[in-house]
Design an enzyme around this catalytic site. Structure first.
Site, PDB file in Angstrom:
ATOM      1  N   HIS A  22      -3.214 -11.028   0.356  1.00  0.00           N
ATOM      2  CA  HIS A  22      -3.900  -9.957   1.090  1.00  0.00           C
ATOM      3  C   HIS A  22      -4.491 -10.404   2.409  1.00  0.00           C
ATOM      4  O   HIS A  22      -4.612  -9.625   3.348  1.00  0.00           O
ATOM      5  CB  HIS A  22      -4.915  -9.273   0.177  1.00  0.00           C
ATOM      6  CG  HIS A  22      -4.238  -8.357  -0.769  1.00  0.00           C
ATOM      7  ND1 HIS A  22      -3.759  -8.785  -1.979  1.00  0.00           N
ATOM      8  CD2 HIS A  22      -3.864  -7.068  -0.647  1.00  0.00           C
ATOM      9  CE1 HIS A  22      -3.141  -7.783  -2.571  1.00  0.00           C
ATOM     10  NE2 HIS A  22      -3.193  -6.730  -1.782  1.00  0.00           N
ATOM     11  N   CYS A  78       3.800   2.813   1.588  1.00  0.00           N
ATOM     12  CA  CYS A  78       2.631   2.210   2.221  1.00  0.00           C
ATOM     13  C   CYS A  78       2.692   0.683   2.159  1.00  0.00           C
ATOM     14  O   CYS A  78       1.763   0.014   2.580  1.00  0.00           O
ATOM     15  CB  CYS A  78       1.338   2.731   1.612  1.00  0.00           C
ATOM     16  SG  CYS A  78       1.154   2.304  -0.119  1.00  0.00           S
TER      17      CYS A  78
HETATM   18  C1  PEP Z   1       1.848  -2.564  -2.181  1.00  0.00           C
HETATM   19  O1  PEP Z   1       1.844  -3.182  -3.259  1.00  0.00           O
HETATM   20  O2  PEP Z   1       2.895  -2.366  -1.521  1.00  0.00           O
HETATM   21  C2  PEP Z   1       0.604  -2.017  -1.635  1.00  0.00           C
HETATM   22  C3  PEP Z   1       0.614  -1.259  -0.557  1.00  0.00           C
HETATM   23  O3  PEP Z   1      -0.559  -2.377  -2.263  1.00  0.00           O
HETATM   24  P1  PEP Z   1      -1.329  -3.765  -1.978  1.00  0.00           P
HETATM   25  O4  PEP Z   1      -0.562  -4.481  -0.899  1.00  0.00           O
HETATM   26  O5  PEP Z   1      -2.702  -3.452  -1.607  1.00  0.00           O
HETATM   27  O6  PEP Z   1      -1.204  -4.433  -3.298  1.00  0.00           O
END
Ligand code: PEP
Ligand code: MG
Length: 545
Positions: free
Chosen positions: A187, A482
């Site tokens: 992240h 997303c």
């Molecule tokens: C994903 O897994 O693509 C997502 C958008 O969620 P995160 O990156 O916050 O796990």
């Protein structure tokens, strides 16, 4: 003059940066000589003055916020000012300098870190949350002790590792980030890409030998950090920085042009965000709203579930610029590389964890509904695997809104199980959002924190995305992507060809993605995507099965 030397790592966020190194951590083995006893009084003064400077700065920031009617944020910043003059912290700094001969900057960082660790052990979640704030005070004061004035904190941050919250904080001024460890799908890297800050990870401990203040060039795209850069490298770096700057200005100038393909197919471009800075940047670049607001990043050091009022204080300033627009707030997605201390040891993730703690779920829903009164609110559920989970959230929401207007409720499709059950999930949802980051890693069996690549266009992943889009459209609801694939130059046209309605992308990429859409031909994308779905899957070694 020293010969240029390249340290090789892995690209985590593209872009070139040139500037002074700001080294946050030292390799454990590095033996910094103790300051001679005769110079310690001077270091002590420097450390005390730096803390005073930070206290004054933070008081001024708080006063500005108060004047602008931002009472809650002012209170938070003011607590930072108090921490800077906390006698416990000051005593610790003094001990490190007078007894161990640490430099003022090192003592400030170390003392803040020790105080933060103590706070993080406390039962009171409010105090535990302050652990990050103390670290931030320590870093600021260390920067002042090294001669950096506020706003000049604009070098290249070098550290062992950074959490997503650290990245968000540093990105305000930092030109780039170079980490000894880390992975591209962690992240911290996502936040760096989101904010448009170049980042290189996995450089190894050698990067921690760079001197504070040394001029370095960071090549985020190539995954390298250059010490003692050659005159040619410096000149190229400056012109690349300039090119990126004007590309951003173009994106801002074109923000009102439609995100429509050459043959008239319209898409909605939304942004991913976790901070006010990202929301503002994305709107400047033409985002129509927020497609993914990550709510967990601020609470990664929490010792208990965040309360409704803590969450409302976090959400209010972020949602304020979005009045009348779509704001998709995702429920807390703890677990994996986002596991706070109070959940250590759990293997669950996302909605499963929240449903096990119904009071925490209700507290968050209440905060979202309260803070989102002026936006077109959508609530997004992370790590859904079963339609029952969506129904459970709807039930909890019904008790919270108590007859008031109901926000839309959508499900993330980011596990293979969810993609396989997409039709059932779509039937009980108002929209779907495909999380290609987790989906790709889970389908292909990769480790998200260490992974050096994200092969989203693998046919095994694409078939699940295709099934999800079909399921959403059969249920008459919109589907967005997303995950990072939505702003990947190779993957994005494939997603458009598969029929996704919305792309939610890193704030810093909104203008570029809108521009790409204007250059696409939808019919051609559709044809190319259909062809790709017919590819044979490959085995782990890359051999076609
Ligand atoms: C994903 O897994 O693509 C997502 C958008 O969620 P995160 O990156 O916050 O796990
Ligand atoms: Mg995810």
């Amino acid at each position: 003059m020293k010969q240029e030397r390249a340290l090789r790592g892995v690209s985590a966020a593209p872009g070139i940066a040139i500037g002074r190194a700001i080294v946050l951590d030292r390799a454990a083995a590095r033996d910094t000589p103790a300051i001679p006893a005769s110079e310690r009084a001077r270091e002590l003064d420097l450390a005390r003055n730096s803390l005073d400077m930070v206290a004054t700065e933070m008081e001024q920031i708080a006063a500005g916020l108060r004047e602008a009617g931002r009472q809650q944020e002012a209170d938070i910043v003011e607590t930072g000012a108090l921490m800077a003059v906390d006698p416990g912290l000051v005593a610790r700094v003094e001990g490190l300098i007078t007894e161990l001969g640490r430099s003022a900057a090192d003592a400030l960082r170390q003392a803040a870190d020790e105080s933060a660790q103590e706070l993080a052990q406390l039962e009171d979640p409010m105090l535990a949350l302050r652990a990050d704030d103390v670290r931030s005070v320590g870093r600021r004061a260390a920067a002042r002790a090294s001669g950096l004035k506020p706003g000049e904190h604009s070098g290249i941050v070098i550290a062992t590792a950074l959490g997503p919250a650290d990245v968000a904080e540093f990105a305000v001024h930092a030109k780039g980030m170079a980490l000894a460890g880390g992975g591209v799908t962690a992240h911290a890297a996502i936040v760096a890409r989101s904010l448009g800050v170049p980042m290189v990870v996995a450089l190894g401990p050698e990067v921690l030998d760079v001197e504070d203040g040394e001029e370095v060039v960071l090549d985020g795209g190539a995954g390298a950090l250059f010490r003692w850069p050659s005159p040619g490298r410096i000149a190229d770096a400056y012109s690349e920085v300039e090119r990126r700057h004007s590309a951003r200005q173009d994106a801002v100038a074109q923000r009102l042009e439609a995100a429509q393909t050459k043959d008239g197919h319209q898409l909605r471009v939304l942004a991913n965000a976790a901070s006010v800075a990202e929301v503002v940047e994305s709107l400047d670049q033409g985002a129509e709203g927020i497609g993914l607001l990550r709510t967990e990043l601020l609470f990664l050091e929490a010792r208990a579930w965040p309360t409704a009022s803590q969450q409302a204080s976090f959400l209010r300033p972020i949602l304020a610029p979005l009045r009348g627009r779509v704001a998709t707030v995702r429920l807390l997605d703890f677990g994996g590389d986002k596991t706070p201390p109070f959940l250590r040891g759990t293997t669950s993730r996302g909605i499963e964890l929240l449903l096990d703690s119904p009071d925490a779920l209700k507290a968050q829903l209440a905060a979202i509904v309260d803070a989102g009164a002026d936006v077109k609110l959508r609530i997004l559920i992370p790590m859904v695997t079963d339609p029952e989970q969506v129904l459970a959230v709807r039930n909890a929401l019904a008790t919270v809104i108590d007859g008031g207007p109901a926000p839309q409720v959508g499900a993330m499709i980011e596990t293979p199980e969810a993609a396989r059950r997409a039709s059932d999930i779509a039937r009980v949802s108002d929209f779907l959002s495909i999380g290609t980051n987790d989906l790709t890693q889970l389908v292909l069996g990769l480790d998200r924190e260490q992974s050096k690549s994200a092969p989203v266009t693998d046919v095994k992943v694409l078939r699940l995305i295709d099934a999800t889009v079909r399921a959403a459209h059969a249920a008459g609801i919109v589907v967005d992507v997303c995950g990072e694939a939505a702003s990947d130059a190779t993957a994005m046209p494939v997603l458009v060809g598969l029929g996704v309605d919305e792309l939610s992308v890193a704030a810093a990429r909104v203008g570029e993605v809108r521009q790409w859409i204007r250059g696409l031909d939808f019919a051609a994308c559709r044809e190319a995507s259909e062809k790709r779905l017919l590819d044979q899957p490959a085995d782990a070694a890359g051999k076609r099965l």
